[in-house]
Design a protein around this motif. Sequence first.
Motif, PDB file in Angstrom:
ATOM      1  N   ASP A 257      38.240  28.617  48.107  1.00  0.00           N
ATOM      2  CA  ASP A 257      38.364  27.991  46.825  1.00  0.00           C
ATOM      3  C   ASP A 257      37.366  28.950  45.896  1.00  0.00           C
ATOM      4  N   SER A 258      36.308  29.484  46.279  1.00  0.00           N
ATOM      5  CA  SER A 258      35.600  30.268  45.395  1.00  0.00           C
ATOM      6  C   SER A 258      36.164  31.681  45.213  1.00  0.00           C
ATOM      7  N   VAL A 259      36.695  32.191  46.170  1.00  0.00           N
ATOM      8  CA  VAL A 259      37.637  33.591  45.846  1.00  0.00           C
ATOM      9  C   VAL A 259      38.774  33.234  44.757  1.00  0.00           C
ATOM     10  N   LEU A 260      39.428  32.247  44.983  1.00  0.00           N
ATOM     11  CA  LEU A 260      40.515  31.889  44.270  1.00  0.00           C
ATOM     12  C   LEU A 260      40.028  31.775  42.898  1.00  0.00           C
ATOM     13  N   LYS A 261      39.245  30.868  42.667  1.00  0.00           N
ATOM     14  CA  LYS A 261      38.764  30.376  41.503  1.00  0.00           C
ATOM     15  C   LYS A 261      37.806  31.839  40.653  1.00  0.00           C
ATOM     16  N   SER A 262      37.504  32.614  41.316  1.00  0.00           N
ATOM     17  CA  SER A 262      37.151  34.068  40.783  1.00  0.00           C
ATOM     18  C   SER A 262      38.130  35.048  40.144  1.00  0.00           C
ATOM     19  N   VAL A 263      39.392  34.631  40.695  1.00  0.00           N
ATOM     20  CA  VAL A 263      40.361  35.594  40.343  1.00  0.00           C
ATOM     21  C   VAL A 263      41.429  35.031  39.294  1.00  0.00           C
ATOM     22  N   VAL A 264      41.549  33.646  39.217  1.00  0.00           N
ATOM     23  CA  VAL A 264      42.650  33.107  38.547  1.00  0.00           C
ATOM     24  C   VAL A 264      42.102  33.449  36.917  1.00  0.00           C
ATOM     25  N   LYS A 265      43.214  33.676  35.963  1.00  0.00           N
ATOM     26  CA  LYS A 265      42.867  33.694  34.853  1.00  0.00           C
ATOM     27  C   LYS A 265      43.210  32.880  33.759  1.00  0.00           C
ATOM     28  N   GLY A 266      42.228  32.364  32.982  1.00  0.00           N
ATOM     29  CA  GLY A 266      42.828  31.273  31.937  1.00  0.00           C
ATOM     30  C   GLY A 266      42.452  32.028  30.553  1.00  0.00           C
ATOM     31  N   TYR A 267      42.123  31.476  29.845  1.00  0.00           N
ATOM     32  CA  TYR A 267      41.878  32.058  28.172  1.00  0.00           C
ATOM     33  C   TYR A 267      41.082  31.129  27.448  1.00  0.00           C
ATOM     34  N   SER A 268      40.351  31.585  26.329  1.00  0.00           N
ATOM     35  CA  SER A 268      39.187  30.991  25.405  1.00  0.00           C
ATOM     36  C   SER A 268      39.725  31.240  23.993  1.00  0.00           C
TER      37      SER A 268
END
Length: 269
Positions: A257-268
């Motif tokens: 979970d930590s790995v995946l959350k570190s690479v997904v891209k959102g926006y701000s």
Amino acid sequence: MRKLLSCSLLILLAACSANHKITDTEKVTDTIIVNGKLFTAFYQQQAAEYNALCYQAYNIARLRLDEALQQPSEKPRAIVTDIDETVLNNSPYAVHQALLGKDYDSHSWNDWTSLSAADTLAGTASFFKYAASKNVETFYITNRGVKERDATLKNLQQYGFPYADSAHLILRQTISSKETRRQMVASTHTIVLLLGDVLADFSDLFDNKTVDERLENTKLSADKFGKLFIVLPNPNYGDWETAQYKYNYKLTAAQKDSVLKSVVKGYSK
Ligand SMILES: [Mg+2]
């Protein structure tokens, strides 16, 4: 293709939450892995678009097979196909594990495959029967293990898949790479098509590669997709996921979970 489940996943979830007592060792973890696999299995079971993508892949396969039949071949022609999420749909296993808060493990996987209960992907059986009618053999190259042989053949045979016999079912012996097994088929046959849901089903260009290497080698192979290589959709698992973990199969769900959350891209804003 028969319908996978008689009730919707939501009903299934409600029933399970009412009847299944979660033990301490089976705690549902709130992770991308667990929730994501439940959601993507839901897609496999309920989305008509998933079936449409499978039909699309097999329609293209038939078109390419017909083209290949127009070409001379000194050796007998053959198709090489993967099994899981290319021919058979294992989403009930993914749901079973996710409802226990668990990811894949080989022991529970073997329990599932021993049932010979997987349904087929849309369009698959009729395609391979068509190929057989044109005297094109099918070789099933899979990373299922040797002890899964009988149950796998039984599962394929119940849908009438041609060449569902020990001579055409090439299981994993020691290594997961399929290259040697593909070469073995190519030594006696002209391989006219390869079908799979993972890029390593097609070429060793994709064996144990990093995420960036996979993307680059896909670009290098772009002209083969929909031609020699027929790709089936699999949103539930694959090297696209394990490459993120650098093929470390011992990570916990929390670590993944930590790995995946570190690479997904959102926006701000
Ligand atoms: Mg597969």
